[in-house]
Scaffold this active site. Sequence first.
Site, PDB file in Angstrom:
ATOM      1  N   TRP A 102       0.895  -1.210   0.039  1.00 38.98           N
ATOM      2  CA  TRP A 102      -0.160  -0.066  -0.020  1.00 38.98           C
ATOM      3  C   TRP A 102       0.814   1.232   0.133  1.00 38.98           C
ATOM      4  O   TRP A 102       0.494   2.289  -0.738  1.00 38.98           O
ATOM      5  CB  TRP A 102      -0.909  -0.028   1.016  1.00 38.98           C
ATOM      6  CG  TRP A 102      -1.814  -1.233   1.174  1.00 38.98           C
ATOM      7  CD1 TRP A 102      -1.890  -2.206   2.020  1.00 38.98           C
ATOM      8  CD2 TRP A 102      -2.782  -1.575  -0.063  1.00 38.98           C
ATOM      9  NE1 TRP A 102      -2.794  -3.358   1.430  1.00 38.98           N
ATOM     10  CE2 TRP A 102      -3.348  -2.888   0.262  1.00 38.98           C
ATOM     11  CE3 TRP A 102      -3.276  -0.899  -1.283  1.00 38.98           C
ATOM     12  CZ2 TRP A 102      -4.486  -3.488  -0.243  1.00 38.98           C
ATOM     13  CZ3 TRP A 102      -4.276  -1.497  -1.907  1.00 38.98           C
ATOM     14  CH2 TRP A 102      -4.539  -2.592  -1.686  1.00 38.98           C
ATOM     15  N   ASP A 169      -1.317   6.712   6.723  1.00 36.18           N
ATOM     16  CA  ASP A 169      -2.418   5.869   6.300  1.00 36.18           C
ATOM     17  C   ASP A 169      -2.654   4.768   7.443  1.00 36.18           C
ATOM     18  O   ASP A 169      -1.910   4.090   7.795  1.00 36.18           O
ATOM     19  CB  ASP A 169      -1.992   4.974   4.900  1.00 36.18           C
ATOM     20  CG  ASP A 169      -2.868   4.018   4.751  1.00 36.18           C
ATOM     21  OD1 ASP A 169      -4.049   3.794   5.211  1.00 36.18           O
ATOM     22  OD2 ASP A 169      -2.822   3.317   3.589  1.00 36.18           O
ATOM     23  N   LYS A 193     -12.009  -1.778   8.196  1.00 30.29           N
ATOM     24  CA  LYS A 193     -11.376  -2.722   9.050  1.00 30.29           C
ATOM     25  C   LYS A 193     -12.129  -2.404  10.420  1.00 30.29           C
ATOM     26  O   LYS A 193     -12.767  -3.180  10.953  1.00 30.29           O
ATOM     27  CB  LYS A 193      -9.848  -2.304   9.076  1.00 30.29           C
ATOM     28  CG  LYS A 193      -9.000  -2.228   7.779  1.00 30.29           C
ATOM     29  CD  LYS A 193      -8.852  -3.361   7.083  1.00 30.29           C
ATOM     30  CE  LYS A 193      -8.051  -3.117   5.666  1.00 30.29           C
ATOM     31  NZ  LYS A 193      -7.756  -4.290   4.905  1.00 30.29           N
TER      32      LYS A 193
END
Lengths: 364, 364
Positions: A102, A169, A193
């Site tokens: 990511w 992030d 999440k």
Amino acid sequence: MKKHNYSAGPCILPQEVFEKSAQAILDFNHSGLSILEISHRSKDFVAVMEEARALVLELLGLEGKGYQALFLQGGASLEFLMVPYNLMNINGKAAYLDTGTWANNAIKEAKLFGETVIVASSKDQNYNHIPVDYTIPEDADYFHCTSNNTIFGTQMKSFPKTNVPVVCDMSSDIFSRTLDFTQFDLIYAGAQKNMGAAGATLVVVKEEILGKTGRTIPSILDYQKHIKAESMYNTPSVFAVYTCLLTLQWLKKQGGIAAIEKINEAKANLLYSEIDRNTLFKGTSAVADRSFMNATFLLENPELQESFDKMWKEAGISGITGHRSVGGYRASMYNALPMESVQVLVDVMREFESVFSDQSQLAQ
Amino acid sequence: MKKHNYSAGPCILPQEVFEKSAQAILDFNHSGLSILEISHRSKDFVAVMEEARALVLELLGLEGKGYQALFLQGGASLEFLMVPYNLMNINGKAAYLDTGTWANNAIKEAKLFGETVIVASSKDQNYNHIPVDYTIPEDADYFHCTSNNTIFGTQMKSFPKTNVPVVCDMSSDIFSRTLDFTQFDLIYAGAQKNMGAAGATLVVVKEEILGKTGRTIPSILDYQKHIKAESMYNTPSVFAVYTCLLTLQWLKKQGGIAAIEKINEAKANLLYSEIDRNTLFKGTSAVADRSFMNATFLLENPELQESFDKMWKEAGISGITGHRSVGGYRASMYNALPMESVQVLVDVMREFESVFSDQSQLAQ
């Protein structure tokens, strides 16, 4: 049979979030209307958005400190683009820490805007640890990092001190542990999440860092426009935002981040202790950098995979197959996963050892 | 009391969509898991995405004609940006028809990319009609129009013949009427009118028009990357996509677009006939351009507003207050609004006339 859901995301949410959100689809706030059919400008939904935005700042300890919380769309992947659009000066420079897939995707988008310095990377060891001892250029417009790497099972336990704005992030560990969140200038996270249904993205930004690049920003990507519109610049992802509110309310009732952190530590310790003790398994990431959200581990003898898979499936466990980049297993233990589910997995690992340890030794 | 929901969007969806989606939150496909907690890569959700994408092309009559359907995020407002990013050449030119607020927002984003020609505008008459007799430059990279203008109650009844690719924002009338959809090269629409929950955006694109600009496109905005990833480039808005599938399945069972179009025409004719007949009301948009989705109308005597508002609220009607740009009333009659609800509104208008027509004449 009760399922033990270890999915890496979208993932388990608190049971009351499922129940209350299903009810709101049939009849929201006793209005006789579904939450899916009301205007996002209606009094009832404006109240949802306002409470969710306020709860984010309250739970993170950022109230009254110059931050704004926004619920946008497009996932972290759109933030990879919005961050450089909003923060990188024309002819500017950004600094990125490369800790996995990511982070890499974020770097790729930033490169379209200007000089993108990778301050450190653990790529050559398949991202099994978090790099240390790197320098952030003092003339960078911002420093970007990924707090938790879902795929590789690593997590930043501390963050560098720097004078440049810090962007993080936190998609896969937000609201899971106490931190001094004032050390960050911009935090973003996909909802799916620890927060709610896929389809909402949380952005928490210190307002004073915005509006300084000299760059023309498309309206839909402009954080300042979203702030001015109170997170309603365009129709928000109404239902996903509502599930975020319900999850944040649940978290507050649990005692907030400090309370859930203790449970998360206990869950992670239980599982990692077993990975380390059990002769048939080994962890994949550096011990100091192990993620408390995603535990990645391998069989010492890969030929036993089929037998182990059969055993955990029979125990009602789902979603622990590892990502193809690492292989093996990944147990994601987000906020809503109960301790009981971790105990079931540990019990399966112990039973597996008692049945197969001889075979494993023979094979080696 | 049963509500008659005229909300302009998010808006009424079929009752079975509410019931089935609420059930899927409690237990999806008898899996023991909620649709909110399963991986978007799971077999069950991949099947949802595939069926939804295929049904879109089937219902539009675009199967096997070189089109791809995508379910993205960010609403039409993100498409305002993605369209020029993907279709406007470097040093290129785009042509836009200005029919209202949303067309304007699309134009604003396009201007960041190159020459943006407004071929015609009805702004000087507060967008009460659709312009005719305009010329689309033959060297434009594309022509962009808005098929239905929710705020102003106008709808394009035909589309210009041109050799340049035609892009159409169909957010508020997609799946409501039969058209030769092959005349469009790119169609986009926020889900929250005729398709499903807010949080998903449908894009239908003819593949051959892509990849021709010479422009570097950020990954998350690149239609070709989304097509290659089968609409799973990043985590999609899982629940919103599922509600789209349920609504598309419902539409197919009704007999598809041709069948719903007949009902939509009957609903619109019933209401517009009453607006024209009733001495206390008048329509705001040109008769030939009246939208079959959003009927906008005013009281001849604005002083009666409070009395009329009281009367429709008592009848269980919600959401017909007009947008501030037009004032008065806006009745949105999307696919899922039953004829019965339109009859209730017409009955209220008749009763209102019978009680107040004397007062109205006195006031004039």
